[in-house]
Design a protein around this motif. Sequence first.
Motif, mmCIF file in Angstrom:
data_model
loop_
_atom_site.group_PDB
_atom_site.id
_atom_site.type_symbol
_atom_site.label_atom_id
_atom_site.label_comp_id
_atom_site.label_asym_id
_atom_site.label_seq_id
_atom_site.Cartn_x
_atom_site.Cartn_y
_atom_site.Cartn_z
ATOM 1 N N GLY A 248 2.505 6.097 6.045
ATOM 2 C CA GLY A 248 3.582 7.022 5.692
ATOM 3 C C GLY A 248 4.498 7.286 6.872
ATOM 4 O O GLY A 248 5.727 7.247 6.742
ATOM 5 N N LYS A 249 3.908 7.521 8.018
ATOM 6 C CA LYS A 249 4.713 7.757 9.224
ATOM 7 C C LYS A 249 5.540 6.519 9.549
ATOM 8 O O LYS A 249 6.715 6.616 9.889
ATOM 9 C CB LYS A 249 3.820 8.125 10.399
ATOM 10 N N GLY A 250 4.932 5.349 9.414
ATOM 11 C CA GLY A 250 5.655 4.112 9.686
ATOM 12 C C GLY A 250 6.837 3.916 8.752
ATOM 13 O O GLY A 250 7.921 3.518 9.183
ATOM 14 N N LEU A 251 6.635 4.199 7.461
ATOM 15 C CA LEU A 251 7.740 4.088 6.503
ATOM 16 C C LEU A 251 8.858 5.061 6.845
ATOM 17 O O LEU A 251 10.033 4.699 6.845
ATOM 18 C CB LEU A 251 7.241 4.338 5.080
ATOM 19 N N LEU A 252 8.487 6.311 7.142
ATOM 20 C CA LEU A 252 9.496 7.311 7.469
ATOM 21 C C LEU A 252 10.246 6.919 8.745
ATOM 22 O O LEU A 252 11.475 7.027 8.812
ATOM 23 C CB LEU A 252 8.844 8.692 7.612
ATOM 24 N N GLN A 253 9.525 6.428 9.744
ATOM 25 C CA GLN A 253 10.173 5.998 10.976
ATOM 26 C C GLN A 253 11.120 4.830 10.728
ATOM 27 O O GLN A 253 12.213 4.777 11.305
ATOM 28 C CB GLN A 253 9.123 5.596 12.022
ATOM 29 N N LEU A 254 10.714 3.902 9.874
ATOM 30 C CA LEU A 254 11.559 2.747 9.587
ATOM 31 C C LEU A 254 12.856 3.165 8.900
ATOM 32 O O LEU A 254 13.938 2.689 9.258
ATOM 33 C CB LEU A 254 10.796 1.749 8.727
ATOM 34 N N VAL A 255 12.766 4.093 7.953
ATOM 35 C CA VAL A 255 13.983 4.582 7.296
ATOM 36 C C VAL A 255 14.847 5.333 8.307
ATOM 37 O O VAL A 255 16.070 5.184 8.320
ATOM 38 C CB VAL A 255 13.645 5.451 6.067
ATOM 39 N N ALA A 256 14.225 6.108 9.183
ATOM 40 C CA ALA A 256 14.973 6.816 10.230
ATOM 41 C C ALA A 256 15.677 5.818 11.161
ATOM 42 O O ALA A 256 16.828 6.032 11.555
ATOM 43 C CB ALA A 256 14.039 7.727 11.023
ATOM 44 N N ILE B 228 8.710 8.640 -0.948
ATOM 45 C CA ILE B 228 7.827 7.972 -0.004
ATOM 46 C C ILE B 228 6.417 8.228 -0.520
ATOM 47 O O ILE B 228 6.078 9.372 -0.869
ATOM 48 C CB ILE B 228 8.032 8.464 1.441
ATOM 49 N N TYR B 229 5.631 7.170 -0.619
ATOM 50 C CA TYR B 229 4.304 7.304 -1.214
ATOM 51 C C TYR B 229 3.385 6.232 -0.650
ATOM 52 O O TYR B 229 3.772 5.074 -0.529
ATOM 53 C CB TYR B 229 4.387 7.155 -2.739
ATOM 54 N N VAL B 230 2.176 6.654 -0.329
ATOM 55 C CA VAL B 230 1.133 5.749 0.130
ATOM 56 C C VAL B 230 -0.060 5.925 -0.799
ATOM 57 O O VAL B 230 -0.434 7.071 -1.130
ATOM 58 C CB VAL B 230 0.744 6.047 1.596
ATOM 59 N N LEU B 231 -0.632 4.822 -1.238
ATOM 60 C CA LEU B 231 -1.806 4.893 -2.109
ATOM 61 C C LEU B 231 -2.904 5.714 -1.435
ATOM 62 O O LEU B 231 -3.088 5.632 -0.211
ATOM 63 C CB LEU B 231 -2.317 3.486 -2.414
ATOM 64 N N PRO B 232 -3.632 6.543 -2.203
ATOM 65 C CA PRO B 232 -4.611 7.464 -1.615
ATOM 66 C C PRO B 232 -5.601 6.817 -0.648
ATOM 67 O O PRO B 232 -5.914 7.389 0.401
ATOM 68 C CB PRO B 232 -5.331 8.041 -2.836
ATOM 69 N N GLU B 233 -6.088 5.635 -0.965
ATOM 70 C CA GLU B 233 -7.100 5.005 -0.108
ATOM 71 C C GLU B 233 -6.542 4.508 1.224
ATOM 72 O O GLU B 233 -7.307 4.121 2.117
ATOM 73 C CB GLU B 233 -7.807 3.872 -0.858
ATOM 74 N N TYR B 234 -5.223 4.550 1.393
ATOM 75 C CA TYR B 234 -4.602 4.098 2.640
ATOM 76 C C TYR B 234 -3.961 5.240 3.421
ATOM 77 O O TYR B 234 -3.335 4.999 4.454
ATOM 78 C CB TYR B 234 -3.568 3.007 2.346
ATOM 79 N N ARG B 235 -4.106 6.456 2.949
ATOM 80 C CA ARG B 235 -3.510 7.600 3.651
ATOM 81 C C ARG B 235 -4.260 7.888 4.940
ATOM 82 O O ARG B 235 -5.435 7.582 5.076
ATOM 83 C CB ARG B 235 -3.510 8.831 2.738
ATOM 84 N N GLY B 236 -3.550 8.500 5.873
ATOM 85 C CA GLY B 236 -4.146 8.863 7.147
ATOM 86 C C GLY B 236 -4.253 7.702 8.122
ATOM 87 O O GLY B 236 -4.862 7.834 9.179
ATOM 88 N N GLN B 237 -3.664 6.569 7.786
ATOM 89 C CA GLN B 237 -3.739 5.392 8.648
ATOM 90 C C GLN B 237 -2.388 5.053 9.284
ATOM 91 O O GLN B 237 -2.255 4.013 9.923
ATOM 92 C CB GLN B 237 -4.251 4.197 7.841
ATOM 93 N N GLY B 238 -1.384 5.900 9.067
ATOM 94 C CA GLY B 238 -0.087 5.705 9.708
ATOM 95 C C GLY B 238 0.961 5.012 8.864
ATOM 96 O O GLY B 238 2.082 4.814 9.322
ATOM 97 N N VAL C 167 0.815 -1.220 0.000
ATOM 98 C CA VAL C 167 0.000 0.000 0.000
ATOM 99 C C VAL C 167 0.846 1.266 0.000
ATOM 100 O O VAL C 167 0.313 2.373 -0.153
ATOM 101 C CB VAL C 167 -0.988 0.008 1.185
ATOM 102 N N GLY C 168 2.148 1.139 0.166
ATOM 103 C CA GLY C 168 3.040 2.288 0.155
ATOM 104 C C GLY C 168 4.468 1.810 -0.005
ATOM 105 O O GLY C 168 4.758 0.620 0.133
#
Length: 162
Positions: A95-103, A83-93, A60-61
Amino acid sequence: MEYRNASREDVPKILFFIQEIARYEKMMDEVVATEAMLEENLFNQQRAEVIFAMEGDVEVGFALFFHNFSTFVGRAGMYLEDIYVLPEYRGQGYGKGLLQLVAQLAVERGCGRMEWTCLNWNQSSIDFYLSLGAEPMDEWTVYRLAGETLKQVAADSSGTKG
């Protein structure tokens, strides 16, 4: 939430996500990447890495990132290219999870910092990044050489001594 590293078999999915972010950013005409190019650069040359956010068994992202180097910090950094999350899955965390994982990977690998760019009109992403404590680098401008211009600069020997 589940995440997984991309594998060679995921090249078509990676290209799909690249095309999706390009559509979102109104830059589809700039996408020249092919599956063969991605396979060569991501898996044969290992020049970048990709992580997928998963909803069950559906991607989904994604996040695509690679190491750079800071002369001021004196060590590697992490550059988040996309970093990209499909529109229907946005706002569910996702994107933040991906960014945190890369961090987390950046910290584990001893990186001095993590950087990325964001289009000036993308206010929802800007707000998201600011909410995490990211600092905009307002005094810096990104410059780019690409395509024929890059080749012309590379071929111009007038500035070099032989």
